[in-house]
Motif scaffolding. Structure first.
Motif, PDB file in Angstrom:
ATOM      1  N   GLU A 191      -2.893 -16.108  29.657  1.00 16.54           N
ATOM      2  CA  GLU A 191      -2.215 -14.976  29.195  1.00 16.54           C
ATOM      3  C   GLU A 191      -1.211 -14.492  30.266  1.00 16.54           C
ATOM      4  O   GLU A 191      -0.373 -13.820  29.690  1.00 16.54           O
ATOM      5  CB  GLU A 191      -3.127 -13.777  29.040  1.00 16.54           C
ATOM      6  CG  GLU A 191      -4.370 -14.228  27.894  1.00 16.54           C
ATOM      7  CD  GLU A 191      -5.613 -13.501  27.859  1.00 16.54           C
ATOM      8  OE1 GLU A 191      -5.484 -12.492  28.748  1.00 16.54           O
ATOM      9  OE2 GLU A 191      -6.423 -13.627  26.833  1.00 16.54           O
ATOM     10  N   VAL A 192      -1.796 -14.414  31.482  1.00 18.89           N
ATOM     11  CA  VAL A 192      -0.620 -13.919  32.450  1.00 18.89           C
ATOM     12  C   VAL A 192       0.519 -14.883  32.685  1.00 18.89           C
ATOM     13  O   VAL A 192       1.601 -14.213  32.603  1.00 18.89           O
ATOM     14  CB  VAL A 192      -1.328 -13.935  34.039  1.00 18.89           C
ATOM     15  CG1 VAL A 192      -0.552 -13.672  35.091  1.00 18.89           C
ATOM     16  CG2 VAL A 192      -2.617 -12.913  33.887  1.00 18.89           C
ATOM     17  N   LEU A 193       0.522 -16.177  32.379  1.00 22.56           N
ATOM     18  CA  LEU A 193       1.438 -16.970  32.555  1.00 22.56           C
ATOM     19  C   LEU A 193       2.400 -16.726  31.497  1.00 22.56           C
ATOM     20  O   LEU A 193       3.687 -16.912  31.533  1.00 22.56           O
ATOM     21  CB  LEU A 193       1.226 -18.279  32.658  1.00 22.56           C
ATOM     22  CG  LEU A 193       0.511 -18.682  33.979  1.00 22.56           C
ATOM     23  CD1 LEU A 193      -0.040 -20.203  33.803  1.00 22.56           C
ATOM     24  CD2 LEU A 193       1.377 -18.597  35.218  1.00 22.56           C
ATOM     25  N   THR A 194       1.792 -16.636  30.258  1.00 25.04           N
ATOM     26  CA  THR A 194       2.484 -16.162  28.888  1.00 25.04           C
ATOM     27  C   THR A 194       3.292 -15.035  29.104  1.00 25.04           C
ATOM     28  O   THR A 194       4.579 -15.013  28.631  1.00 25.04           O
ATOM     29  CB  THR A 194       1.563 -16.135  27.677  1.00 25.04           C
ATOM     30  OG1 THR A 194       1.001 -17.451  27.654  1.00 25.04           O
ATOM     31  CG2 THR A 194       2.500 -15.667  26.553  1.00 25.04           C
ATOM     32  N   ARG A 195       2.946 -13.828  29.644  1.00 27.66           N
ATOM     33  CA  ARG A 195       3.774 -12.746  29.770  1.00 27.66           C
ATOM     34  C   ARG A 195       4.695 -12.972  30.959  1.00 27.66           C
ATOM     35  O   ARG A 195       5.935 -12.531  30.621  1.00 27.66           O
ATOM     36  CB  ARG A 195       2.909 -11.493  30.496  1.00 27.66           C
ATOM     37  CG  ARG A 195       1.685 -11.218  29.325  1.00 27.66           C
ATOM     38  CD  ARG A 195       1.447  -9.759  29.714  1.00 27.66           C
ATOM     39  NE  ARG A 195       0.712  -9.763  30.860  1.00 27.66           N
ATOM     40  CZ  ARG A 195      -0.695  -9.999  31.253  1.00 27.66           C
ATOM     41  NH1 ARG A 195      -1.548 -10.246  30.172  1.00 27.66           N
ATOM     42  NH2 ARG A 195      -1.295 -10.139  32.623  1.00 27.66           N
ATOM     43  N   PHE A 196       4.484 -13.610  31.801  1.00 22.04           N
ATOM     44  CA  PHE A 196       5.547 -14.182  32.995  1.00 22.04           C
ATOM     45  C   PHE A 196       6.748 -14.811  32.378  1.00 22.04           C
ATOM     46  O   PHE A 196       8.059 -14.304  32.668  1.00 22.04           O
ATOM     47  CB  PHE A 196       4.760 -15.047  34.160  1.00 22.04           C
ATOM     48  CG  PHE A 196       5.736 -14.918  35.414  1.00 22.04           C
ATOM     49  CD1 PHE A 196       6.031 -14.160  36.204  1.00 22.04           C
ATOM     50  CD2 PHE A 196       6.339 -16.556  35.477  1.00 22.04           C
ATOM     51  CE1 PHE A 196       7.281 -14.193  37.205  1.00 22.04           C
ATOM     52  CE2 PHE A 196       7.203 -16.620  36.174  1.00 22.04           C
ATOM     53  CZ  PHE A 196       7.451 -15.866  37.364  1.00 22.04           C
ATOM     54  N   ALA A 197       6.777 -15.820  31.517  1.00 18.97           N
ATOM     55  CA  ALA A 197       7.618 -16.516  31.054  1.00 18.97           C
ATOM     56  C   ALA A 197       7.942 -16.315  29.834  1.00 18.97           C
ATOM     57  O   ALA A 197       8.998 -16.928  29.512  1.00 18.97           O
ATOM     58  CB  ALA A 197       7.168 -17.978  31.236  1.00 18.97           C
ATOM     59  N   ALA A 198       7.403 -15.299  29.195  1.00 22.18           N
ATOM     60  CA  ALA A 198       7.822 -15.072  27.676  1.00 22.18           C
ATOM     61  C   ALA A 198       7.516 -16.173  26.719  1.00 22.18           C
ATOM     62  O   ALA A 198       8.018 -16.059  25.735  1.00 22.18           O
ATOM     63  CB  ALA A 198       9.016 -14.415  27.497  1.00 22.18           C
ATOM     64  N   ARG A 199       6.678 -17.015  27.109  1.00 26.01           N
ATOM     65  CA  ARG A 199       6.322 -17.968  26.353  1.00 26.01           C
ATOM     66  C   ARG A 199       5.159 -18.933  26.758  1.00 26.01           C
ATOM     67  O   ARG A 199       4.621 -18.711  27.973  1.00 26.01           O
ATOM     68  CB  ARG A 199       7.299 -19.179  26.149  1.00 26.01           C
ATOM     69  CG  ARG A 199       7.674 -19.996  27.460  1.00 26.01           C
ATOM     70  CD  ARG A 199       8.829 -20.877  27.320  1.00 26.01           C
ATOM     71  NE  ARG A 199       8.816 -21.560  28.512  1.00 26.01           N
ATOM     72  CZ  ARG A 199       9.794 -21.255  29.379  1.00 26.01           C
ATOM     73  NH1 ARG A 199      10.298 -20.018  29.436  1.00 26.01           N
ATOM     74  NH2 ARG A 199       9.975 -22.200  30.671  1.00 26.01           N
ATOM     75  N   PRO A 200       4.213 -19.347  25.808  1.00 19.98           N
ATOM     76  CA  PRO A 200       3.119 -20.200  26.214  1.00 19.98           C
ATOM     77  C   PRO A 200       3.346 -21.227  27.438  1.00 19.98           C
ATOM     78  O   PRO A 200       4.204 -21.913  27.173  1.00 19.98           O
ATOM     79  CB  PRO A 200       2.310 -20.639  24.967  1.00 19.98           C
ATOM     80  CG  PRO A 200       2.762 -19.699  23.847  1.00 19.98           C
ATOM     81  CD  PRO A 200       4.427 -19.511  24.495  1.00 19.98           C
ATOM     82  N   PRO A 201       2.491 -21.216  28.392  1.00 16.76           N
ATOM     83  CA  PRO A 201       2.643 -22.244  29.522  1.00 16.76           C
ATOM     84  C   PRO A 201       2.349 -23.692  28.754  1.00 16.76           C
ATOM     85  O   PRO A 201       1.696 -23.797  28.093  1.00 16.76           O
ATOM     86  CB  PRO A 201       1.611 -21.965  30.350  1.00 16.76           C
ATOM     87  CG  PRO A 201       0.528 -21.273  29.884  1.00 16.76           C
ATOM     88  CD  PRO A 201       1.166 -20.608  28.733  1.00 16.76           C
ATOM     89  N   GLY A 202       3.159 -24.765  29.298  1.00 18.47           N
ATOM     90  CA  GLY A 202       2.734 -26.058  29.071  1.00 18.47           C
ATOM     91  C   GLY A 202       1.548 -26.550  29.724  1.00 18.47           C
ATOM     92  O   GLY A 202       0.912 -25.846  30.506  1.00 18.47           O
ATOM     93  N   VAL A 203       1.299 -27.935  29.195  1.00 18.76           N
ATOM     94  CA  VAL A 203       0.189 -28.629  29.837  1.00 18.76           C
ATOM     95  C   VAL A 203       0.577 -29.665  30.939  1.00 18.76           C
ATOM     96  O   VAL A 203       1.497 -30.342  30.699  1.00 18.76           O
ATOM     97  CB  VAL A 203      -0.601 -29.145  28.746  1.00 18.76           C
ATOM     98  CG1 VAL A 203      -1.790 -29.926  29.288  1.00 18.76           C
ATOM     99  CG2 VAL A 203      -1.030 -28.448  27.567  1.00 18.76           C
ATOM    100  N   GLY A 204       0.046 -29.495  32.101  1.00 14.00           N
ATOM    101  CA  GLY A 204       0.383 -30.386  33.207  1.00 14.00           C
ATOM    102  C   GLY A 204      -0.324 -31.662  33.097  1.00 14.00           C
ATOM    103  O   GLY A 204      -1.194 -32.249  32.233  1.00 14.00           O
ATOM    104  N   GLY A 205      -0.090 -32.676  34.018  1.00 15.93           N
ATOM    105  CA  GLY A 205      -0.550 -33.992  33.888  1.00 15.93           C
ATOM    106  C   GLY A 205      -2.006 -33.927  34.155  1.00 15.93           C
ATOM    107  O   GLY A 205      -2.714 -34.939  34.036  1.00 15.93           O
ATOM    108  N   SER A 206      -2.863 -33.037  34.786  1.00 22.29           N
ATOM    109  CA  SER A 206      -4.233 -32.927  35.101  1.00 22.29           C
ATOM    110  C   SER A 206      -4.935 -31.893  34.020  1.00 22.29           C
ATOM    111  O   SER A 206      -5.821 -31.325  34.484  1.00 22.29           O
ATOM    112  CB  SER A 206      -4.155 -32.668  36.554  1.00 22.29           C
ATOM    113  OG  SER A 206      -4.096 -33.932  37.278  1.00 22.29           O
TER     114      SER A 206
END
Length: 436
Positions: A191-206
């Motif tokens: 939720e914090v990252l979504t507010r920061f970037a104004a979009r849901p965060p992507g999924v990383g390699g791990s």
């Protein structure tokens, strides 16, 4: 003694749908041991060699049919019908069969899978969980899981050079609360990252969130925000896996940090500043896998953060001996498939224990559901161990393993990381300036 009556090998898939070797070993008493060989997404240059077929038309070159044949054609004739006393004796057969220093003839994935299968078969014969079978001291504690929350790499125009940003619930009362804290934090961080970037965060390699910024300080501040929102201020430490070999320019002798090109000494200083603003329990692979002098300097400069070697050590006794002689690390990341056999990994751990060096067991990015590394985490009484992000089956199973072990081991408590010599929690988590 353990008499081996049957060995079977096959190609199966790891958690990233990449082929891996799996071995079943059956004893005369009917007990079955099964072992498989996970691999990392990034592999240190000094790790034992994973044998793949290289046929682009078969799993894009990643198939392991030759490694499976090596089990059937070479290991089976050497062990079937034999009475073998212990793990070291079995592994010695494998090591001698291979005949190379890096397991490159038979393949470390071939040898490792057989080694794990024998370990499990012996434990089953003894009627014990593997962690009790390998324990050399009374089992008193459950390791604290470290959760890989944010992954580095490329996300659009953002390139974050550090590989992993982790949280460690150092203030949890028990393993149940430690797991709950990690799972809750992961949800709140999304939720914090979504507010920061104004979009849901992507999924990383791990399977963590993709880093939203090239600046490690911004990433850590966002994680601090999530800690506060989740109500865990003062109870969570952080950790970094820099995997700096991936962004090291060997010709120029420089590293990438945020948008800058820095020397090893400058990188150490920048991470030292991060450690003053954030409770960093450990920093892994801060420098290139052959920068011994840099690791020694980092251990001197980062005086309240544990310096761990992963690619530097690769669970190899010879490399650990050098690290001890040069006072280069506080601990190393224990990944038994890096060296190729269980007995070699245990030997490296024992050398570390005698010299006051921490062993930190860890799975691999391309993991398996039933990973022997969890038995090592409990059986060797590691204070903490590395887990992935809490959102894929094989990573969740590692957490469930710890919960079950805590129930089975009478009187076992969660390890207390505040007792580690170099780590003492500083200001309450969340006291650093917000990333926003």
């Amino acid at each position: 003694m353990t008499r081996i009556t049957e060995v079977i090998a096959r190609q199966v898939l790891d958690c990233k749908a990449r082929p891996m070797v799996e071995v079943d070993l059956v004893t005369a008493s009917g007990h079955l041991g099964r072992g498989a060989a996970p691999t990392g997404s990034t592999v240190g240059a000094h790790e034992a060699v994973v044998l793949r077929d290289g046929d682009p038309g078969d799993y894009r070159g990643l198939s392991v049919h030759a490694a499976v044949r090596n089990v059937l054609d070479e290991i089976v004739p050497a062990v079937i019908g034999r009475d073998i006393v212990d793990q070291e004796g079995f592994d010695r057969i494998l090591i001698d069969l291979d005949g190379t220093s890096d397991k490159s003839r038979l393949g470390a994935n071939t040898v490792y899978s057989a080694s794990v299968a024998f370990l499990r078969a012996q434990a089953h014969e003894a009627g014990q969980p593997v962690y009790r079978h390998i324990a050399r001291e009374p089992l008193r504690s459950i390791p604290v899981p470290a959760f890989n929350m944010i992954n580095g790499g490329r996300a659009g125009d953002v390139v974050q050079p550090f590989n992993e940003f982790l949280v460690v619930p150092v203030g949890a009362r028990d393993i149940d609360e430690a797991v709950q804290m990690g799972v809750t934090l992961f949800a709140v961080l999304g939720e914090v990252l979504t507010r920061f970037a104004a979009r849901p965060p992507g999924v990383g390699g791990s399977y963590g969130y993709l880093a939203p910024s090239c600046d490690p300080g911004v990433v850590l501040a966002l994680m601090e925000d999530a800690v506060v929102e989740a109500g865990y201020a003062g109870r969570v430490a952080f950790a970094l896996d820099c995997a700096s070999s991936e962004f090291y320019d060997r010709e120029r002798g420089t590293y990438r940090y945020a948008d800058a090109e820095v020397t090893g000494a400058e990188l150490i200083e920048r991470v030292r500043r991060l450690s003053l603003d954030h409770d960093l329990l450990f920093v892994e692979d801060l420098l290139d896998e052959d920068d011994w002098a840099g690791f020694t300097l980092a251990k001197q400069v980062l005086d309240r953060t544990l310096i761990l070697g992963d690619d530097l050590i690769v669970t190899n006794r010879d490399r650990l001996e050098r690290a001890i002689a040069e006072a280069a690390i506080d601990g190393f990341v224990l990944k038994p498939n890096q060296v190729g056999t269980i007995s070699e990994a245990l030997d490296t751990h024992e050398l570390a224990r005698r010299n006051g060096i921490l062993s930190t067991p860890s799975g691999r990015s391309g993991g398996v559901v039933d990973d022997i590394v969890m038995d090592l985490s409990v059986g060797l009484q590691a204070p903490f161990q590395k887990n992935g992000a809490p959102r894929s089956g094989e990573r969740i199973e590692k957490l469930n393993f710890l919960i079950r072990a805590a129930q089975k081991i009478a009187g076992a408590e969660l390890a207390r990381l505040g007792d580690l010599a170099r780590f003492s929690p500083g200001p309450a988590a969340g006291s650093a300036p917000s990333a926003r």
